[in-house]
Design a protein around this motif. Structure first.
Motif, PDB file in Angstrom:
ATOM      1  N   MET A   1       0.864  -1.174   0.000  1.00 35.35           N
ATOM      2  CA  MET A   1       0.000   0.000   0.000  1.00 35.35           C
ATOM      3  C   MET A   1       0.903   1.226   0.000  1.00 35.35           C
ATOM      4  SD  MET A   1      -2.751  -1.642  -0.075  1.00 35.35           S
ATOM      5  CE  MET A   1      -4.136  -0.571   0.231  1.00 35.35           C
ATOM      6  N   THR A   2       0.417   2.335  -0.539  1.00 29.46           N
ATOM      7  CA  THR A   2       1.261   3.527  -0.656  1.00 29.46           C
ATOM      8  C   THR A   2       1.815   3.986   0.695  1.00 29.46           C
ATOM      9  OG1 THR A   2      -0.703   4.946  -0.604  1.00 29.46           O
ATOM     10  CG2 THR A   2       0.192   4.386  -2.779  1.00 29.46           C
ATOM     11  N   GLY A   3       1.067   3.811   1.753  1.00 33.87           N
ATOM     12  CA  GLY A   3       1.522   4.229   3.079  1.00 33.87           C
ATOM     13  C   GLY A   3       2.560   3.315   3.706  1.00 33.87           C
ATOM     14  N   ASP A   4       2.860   2.183   3.057  1.00 35.78           N
ATOM     15  CA  ASP A   4       3.826   1.237   3.610  1.00 35.78           C
ATOM     16  C   ASP A   4       5.270   1.697   3.454  1.00 35.78           C
ATOM     17  OD1 ASP A   4       1.740  -0.419   4.338  1.00 35.78           O
ATOM     18  OD2 ASP A   4       1.973  -1.757   2.612  1.00 35.78           O
ATOM     19  N   LEU A   5       5.523   2.615   2.518  1.00 32.69           N
ATOM     20  CA  LEU A   5       6.884   3.090   2.257  1.00 32.69           C
ATOM     21  C   LEU A   5       6.929   4.611   2.290  1.00 32.69           C
ATOM     22  CD1 LEU A   5       8.381   1.054  -0.747  1.00 32.69           C
ATOM     23  CD2 LEU A   5       9.204   1.118   1.593  1.00 32.69           C
ATOM     24  N   ALA A   6       7.846   5.150   3.034  1.00 28.88           N
ATOM     25  CA  ALA A   6       8.091   6.595   3.032  1.00 28.88           C
ATOM     26  C   ALA A   6       9.074   6.909   1.900  1.00 28.88           C
ATOM     27  CB  ALA A   6       8.684   7.025   4.370  1.00 28.88           C
ATOM     28  N   PRO A   7       9.145   8.152   1.456  1.00 27.91           N
ATOM     29  CA  PRO A   7      10.173   8.507   0.474  1.00 27.91           C
ATOM     30  C   PRO A   7      11.569   8.107   0.970  1.00 27.91           C
ATOM     31  CG  PRO A   7       8.579  10.263   0.631  1.00 27.91           C
ATOM     32  CD  PRO A   7       8.266   9.288   1.745  1.00 27.91           C
TER      33      PRO A   7
ATOM     34  N   LEU B   1      11.189  -3.069  -3.707  1.00 28.65           N
ATOM     35  CA  LEU B   1      10.225  -2.011  -3.978  1.00 28.65           C
ATOM     36  C   LEU B   1      10.734  -0.783  -3.247  1.00 28.65           C
ATOM     37  CD1 LEU B   1       7.511  -1.472  -5.374  1.00 28.65           C
ATOM     38  CD2 LEU B   1       6.428  -1.918  -3.185  1.00 28.65           C
ATOM     39  N   ALA B   2      10.939   0.300  -3.985  1.00 27.08           N
ATOM     40  CA  ALA B   2      11.537   1.495  -3.396  1.00 27.08           C
ATOM     41  C   ALA B   2      10.718   2.725  -3.752  1.00 27.08           C
ATOM     42  CB  ALA B   2      12.971   1.660  -3.883  1.00 27.08           C
ATOM     43  N   ARG B   3      10.842   3.722  -2.895  1.00 29.08           N
ATOM     44  CA  ARG B   3      10.196   5.009  -3.141  1.00 29.08           C
ATOM     45  C   ARG B   3      11.298   6.064  -3.192  1.00 29.08           C
ATOM     46  NH1 ARG B   3       4.711   6.938  -0.006  1.00 29.08           N
ATOM     47  NH2 ARG B   3       4.041   8.340  -1.667  1.00 29.08           N
TER      48      ARG B   3
ATOM     49  N   GLY C   1       8.852  10.640  -4.080  1.00 24.43           N
ATOM     50  CA  GLY C   1       7.676   9.862  -3.704  1.00 24.43           C
ATOM     51  C   GLY C   1       7.222   8.849  -4.735  1.00 24.43           C
ATOM     52  N   ALA C   2       7.911   8.766  -5.888  1.00 26.58           N
ATOM     53  CA  ALA C   2       7.535   7.791  -6.923  1.00 26.58           C
ATOM     54  C   ALA C   2       7.996   6.393  -6.517  1.00 26.58           C
ATOM     55  CB  ALA C   2       8.148   8.178  -8.263  1.00 26.58           C
ATOM     56  N   PHE C   3       7.204   5.399  -6.887  1.00 26.60           N
ATOM     57  CA  PHE C   3       7.518   4.003  -6.576  1.00 26.60           C
ATOM     58  C   PHE C   3       8.273   3.360  -7.732  1.00 26.60           C
ATOM     59  CE2 PHE C   3       4.077   4.951  -3.717  1.00 26.60           C
ATOM     60  CZ  PHE C   3       4.403   4.259  -2.572  1.00 26.60           C
ATOM     61  N   HIS C   4       9.213   2.472  -7.389  1.00 22.83           N
ATOM     62  CA  HIS C   4      10.016   1.747  -8.373  1.00 22.83           C
ATOM     63  C   HIS C   4      10.163   0.310  -7.899  1.00 22.83           C
ATOM     64  CE1 HIS C   4      11.277   5.599 -10.123  1.00 22.83           C
ATOM     65  NE2 HIS C   4      11.334   6.011  -8.878  1.00 22.83           N
TER      66      HIS C   4
ATOM     67  N   VAL D   1       0.367   2.688  -9.645  1.00 21.49           N
ATOM     68  CA  VAL D   1      -0.277   3.062  -8.387  1.00 21.49           C
ATOM     69  C   VAL D   1      -1.756   3.259  -8.699  1.00 21.49           C
ATOM     70  CG1 VAL D   1      -0.398   4.735  -6.521  1.00 21.49           C
ATOM     71  CG2 VAL D   1       1.827   4.108  -7.495  1.00 21.49           C
ATOM     72  N   ASP D   2      -2.587   2.448  -8.047  1.00 22.06           N
ATOM     73  CA  ASP D   2      -4.029   2.475  -8.250  1.00 22.06           C
ATOM     74  C   ASP D   2      -4.672   2.836  -6.911  1.00 22.06           C
ATOM     75  OD1 ASP D   2      -6.629   2.130  -9.145  1.00 22.06           O
ATOM     76  OD2 ASP D   2      -6.559  -0.063  -8.980  1.00 22.06           O
ATOM     77  N   GLY D   3      -4.985   4.123  -6.759  1.00 25.89           N
ATOM     78  CA  GLY D   3      -5.494   4.575  -5.462  1.00 25.89           C
ATOM     79  C   GLY D   3      -4.393   4.471  -4.441  1.00 25.89           C
ATOM     80  N   ASP D   4      -4.584   3.649  -3.413  1.00 25.17           N
ATOM     81  CA  ASP D   4      -3.532   3.457  -2.413  1.00 25.17           C
ATOM     82  C   ASP D   4      -2.815   2.118  -2.574  1.00 25.17           C
ATOM     83  OD1 ASP D   4      -5.644   1.885  -1.609  1.00 25.17           O
ATOM     84  OD2 ASP D   4      -5.584   2.504   0.494  1.00 25.17           O
ATOM     85  N   ARG D   5      -3.071   1.447  -3.689  1.00 18.18           N
ATOM     86  CA  ARG D   5      -2.423   0.147  -3.949  1.00 18.18           C
ATOM     87  C   ARG D   5      -1.248   0.331  -4.911  1.00 18.18           C
ATOM     88  NH1 ARG D   5      -6.053  -4.161  -6.029  1.00 18.18           N
ATOM     89  NH2 ARG D   5      -6.209  -2.708  -7.757  1.00 18.18           N
ATOM     90  N   VAL D   6      -0.119  -0.322  -4.605  1.00 20.94           N
ATOM     91  CA  VAL D   6       1.051  -0.312  -5.477  1.00 20.94           C
ATOM     92  C   VAL D   6       1.123  -1.686  -6.128  1.00 20.94           C
ATOM     93  CG1 VAL D   6       3.547   0.006  -5.627  1.00 20.94           C
ATOM     94  CG2 VAL D   6       2.213   1.329  -3.961  1.00 20.94           C
TER      95      VAL D   6
END
Length: 115
Positions: free
Chosen positions: A8-14, A34-36, A40-43, A98-103
């Motif tokens: 979930m997007t909240g699982d990782l801080a920048p 999985l990195a941010r 704030g972009a996810f990779h 990123v779909d809503g709060d799902r990565v």
């Protein structure tokens, strides 16, 4: 294209990374770092360093780079290319949505590394 929930997007801080294991279409397990990045972009990239075969998700994320904790190789999160020796070979990078709060990550379709 088989996208799977990685976190979930909240699982990782920048400038954080975490290990997730996802399944390919044929059932193989793939370790993914999985990195941010700092913006704030996810990779998503292979969790296995191409030099020392250790976990990249245990390394430090700074800007858009992840550093291997063992020998200091750095990889660009966007391309998987090494930008700091001793690594010379890139690691696979996977599409992230990123779909809503799902990565979501697709380990069946690694992105091509540009020459």
């Amino acid at each position: 294209m088989t996208q799977q929930l990685a976190c979930m997007t909240g699982d990782l801080a920048p400038e954080e990374a975490m290990l997730v294991e996802l399944d390919t279409a044929d059932g193989a397990r793939v370790p993914v770092a999985l990195a941010r990045d700092a913006d704030g972009a996810f990779h998503a990239l292979s969790d296995v360093c191409s030099h020392g075969a250790v976990s990249l998700s245990d390394g430090e994320v700074e800007g858009c780079l992840v550093e291997c904790w063992l020998h200091g190789s750095q990889f660009d999160l966007r391309t998987g290319r090494p930008v700091q020796l001793p690594a010379t070979q890139p690691v696979p990078v996977y599409p992230v949505t990123v779909d809503g709060d799902r990565v979501l990550v697709d380990v069946d379709e690694p992105l091509a590394v540009a020459s």
